[in-house]
Scaffold this motif. Structure first.
Motif, PDB file in Angstrom:
ATOM      1  N   UNK A  35       0.841  -1.188   0.000  1.00 47.33           N
ATOM      2  CA  UNK A  35       0.000   0.000   0.000  1.00 47.33           C
ATOM      3  C   UNK A  35       0.877   1.239   0.000  1.00 47.33           C
ATOM      4  N   UNK A  36       0.463   2.274  -0.750  1.00 47.07           N
ATOM      5  CA  UNK A  36       1.226   3.525  -0.793  1.00 47.07           C
ATOM      6  C   UNK A  36       0.263   4.697  -0.634  1.00 47.07           C
ATOM      7  N   UNK A  37       0.630   5.620   0.247  1.00 47.33           N
ATOM      8  CA  UNK A  37      -0.158   6.829   0.475  1.00 47.33           C
ATOM      9  C   UNK A  37       0.182   7.853  -0.600  1.00 47.33           C
ATOM     10  N   UNK A  38      -0.837   8.466  -1.167  1.00 45.12           N
ATOM     11  CA  UNK A  38      -0.605   9.500  -2.189  1.00 45.12           C
ATOM     12  C   UNK A  38      -0.159  10.822  -1.565  1.00 45.12           C
ATOM     13  N   UNK A  39      -0.443  11.032  -0.293  1.00 44.86           N
ATOM     14  CA  UNK A  39      -0.113  12.304   0.343  1.00 44.86           C
ATOM     15  C   UNK A  39       1.332  12.313   0.857  1.00 44.86           C
ATOM     16  N   UNK A  40       1.675  11.368   1.724  1.00 50.63           N
ATOM     17  CA  UNK A  40       3.010  11.378   2.333  1.00 50.63           C
ATOM     18  C   UNK A  40       3.969  10.379   1.690  1.00 50.63           C
ATOM     19  N   UNK A  42       4.215   7.275   2.046  1.00 50.01           N
ATOM     20  CA  UNK A  42       4.579   6.143   2.901  1.00 50.01           C
ATOM     21  C   UNK A  42       4.148   4.859   2.196  1.00 50.01           C
ATOM     22  N   UNK A  43       5.022   3.866   2.184  1.00 51.78           N
ATOM     23  CA  UNK A  43       4.704   2.586   1.552  1.00 51.78           C
ATOM     24  C   UNK A  43       5.007   1.458   2.520  1.00 51.78           C
ATOM     25  N   UNK A  44       4.131   0.471   2.538  1.00 47.18           N
ATOM     26  CA  UNK A  44       4.315  -0.674   3.424  1.00 47.18           C
ATOM     27  C   UNK A  44       3.775  -1.928   2.754  1.00 47.18           C
ATOM     28  N   UNK A  45       4.286  -3.067   3.164  1.00 49.61           N
ATOM     29  CA  UNK A  45       3.765  -4.324   2.639  1.00 49.61           C
ATOM     30  C   UNK A  45       2.494  -4.688   3.409  1.00 49.61           C
ATOM     31  N   UNK A  46       1.632  -5.423   2.741  1.00 48.85           N
ATOM     32  CA  UNK A  46       0.358  -5.837   3.322  1.00 48.85           C
ATOM     33  C   UNK A  46       0.354  -7.349   3.401  1.00 48.85           C
ATOM     34  N   UNK A  47       0.057  -7.876   4.577  1.00 49.43           N
ATOM     35  CA  UNK A  47      -0.020  -9.321   4.763  1.00 49.43           C
ATOM     36  C   UNK A  47      -1.383  -9.808   4.285  1.00 49.43           C
ATOM     37  N   UNK A  58     -12.874 -13.915   0.355  1.00 51.68           N
ATOM     38  CA  UNK A  58     -13.605 -13.443  -0.818  1.00 51.68           C
ATOM     39  C   UNK A  58     -13.549 -11.930  -0.996  1.00 51.68           C
ATOM     40  N   UNK A  59     -12.735 -11.240  -0.209  1.00 50.28           N
ATOM     41  CA  UNK A  59     -12.575  -9.794  -0.342  1.00 50.28           C
ATOM     42  C   UNK A  59     -11.857  -9.491  -1.655  1.00 50.28           C
ATOM     43  N   UNK A  60     -12.487  -8.696  -2.508  1.00 52.23           N
ATOM     44  CA  UNK A  60     -11.859  -8.367  -3.792  1.00 52.23           C
ATOM     45  C   UNK A  60     -10.750  -7.350  -3.578  1.00 52.23           C
ATOM     46  N   UNK A  61      -9.827  -7.310  -4.530  1.00 55.71           N
ATOM     47  CA  UNK A  61      -8.737  -6.343  -4.439  1.00 55.71           C
ATOM     48  C   UNK A  61      -9.269  -4.915  -4.532  1.00 55.71           C
ATOM     49  N   UNK A  62     -10.350  -4.714  -5.282  1.00 52.56           N
ATOM     50  CA  UNK A  62     -10.963  -3.389  -5.380  1.00 52.56           C
ATOM     51  C   UNK A  62     -11.487  -2.940  -4.016  1.00 52.56           C
ATOM     52  N   UNK A  63     -12.133  -3.833  -3.291  1.00 50.78           N
ATOM     53  CA  UNK A  63     -12.635  -3.490  -1.957  1.00 50.78           C
ATOM     54  C   UNK A  63     -11.492  -3.310  -0.963  1.00 50.78           C
ATOM     55  N   UNK A  64     -10.450  -4.084  -1.107  1.00 51.31           N
ATOM     56  CA  UNK A  64      -9.283  -3.913  -0.236  1.00 51.31           C
ATOM     57  C   UNK A  64      -8.663  -2.539  -0.438  1.00 51.31           C
ATOM     58  N   UNK A  65      -8.561  -2.110  -1.690  1.00 54.65           N
ATOM     59  CA  UNK A  65      -7.976  -0.796  -1.991  1.00 54.65           C
ATOM     60  C   UNK A  65      -8.768   0.326  -1.335  1.00 54.65           C
ATOM     61  N   UNK A  66     -10.084   0.188  -1.256  1.00 59.26           N
ATOM     62  CA  UNK A  66     -10.925   1.213  -0.632  1.00 59.26           C
ATOM     63  C   UNK A  66     -10.696   1.305   0.872  1.00 59.26           C
ATOM     64  N   UNK A  67     -10.244   0.212   1.484  1.00 56.84           N
ATOM     65  CA  UNK A  67     -10.081   0.156   2.940  1.00 56.84           C
ATOM     66  C   UNK A  67      -8.708   0.612   3.427  1.00 56.84           C
ATOM     67  N   UNK A  68      -7.794   0.885   2.526  1.00 54.51           N
ATOM     68  CA  UNK A  68      -6.431   1.222   2.929  1.00 54.51           C
ATOM     69  C   UNK A  68      -6.376   2.526   3.718  1.00 54.51           C
ATOM     70  N   UNK A  69      -5.608   2.502   4.803  1.00 53.00           N
ATOM     71  CA  UNK A  69      -5.378   3.691   5.622  1.00 53.00           C
ATOM     72  C   UNK A  69      -3.870   3.810   5.845  1.00 53.00           C
ATOM     73  N   UNK A  70      -3.338   5.004   5.613  1.00 52.40           N
ATOM     74  CA  UNK A  70      -1.912   5.239   5.781  1.00 52.40           C
ATOM     75  C   UNK A  70      -1.532   5.158   7.258  1.00 52.40           C
ATOM     76  N   UNK A  71      -0.477   4.405   7.547  1.00 53.73           N
ATOM     77  CA  UNK A  71       0.021   4.308   8.921  1.00 53.73           C
ATOM     78  C   UNK A  71       0.854   5.520   9.299  1.00 53.73           C
TER      79      UNK A  71
END
Length: 89
Positions: A35-40, A42-47, A58-71
């Motif tokens: 995941x990578x934040x567009x603002x700061x 910051x990039x991190x790996x996702x388990x 059954x979580x789609x990658x599209x739905x996962x992308x919507x849930x991302x929050x920058x640490x």
């Protein structure tokens, strides 16, 4: 190649991934999620296994992308889901 939801997909010539249909269960195991934040930036790996355990396989990658929050800065909008293909022998 970039999806309309700002999700970067595999480059041409590689195994294409349809994020609307692809789920954590069907994603080939040689792909690593980041995941990578567009603002700061910051990039991190996702388990993927941990996410699948919490939210279901059954979580789609599209739905996962919507849930991302920058640490780093806490940004919840317009973050990128990146797929990296590991080298295979």
């Amino acid at each position: 190649m970039k999806h309309r939801r700002s999700i970067e997909l595999a480059s041409p010539g590689h195994h294409a991934v349809e994020i609307e249909k692809e789920t954590l269960a069907t994603l080939p195991q040689w792909y690593v999620l980041h995941g990578r934040c567009r603002i700061c930036r910051h990039e991190t790996s996702i388990d993927g296994r941990e996410i699948a355990r919490r939210y279901g396989h059954d979580l789609s990658l599209a739905n996962l992308a919507k849930r991302l929050k920058c640490q780093g800065c806490g940004n919840r909008s317009d973050n990128l889901l990146l797929l990296q293909k590991l080298p295979r022998d």
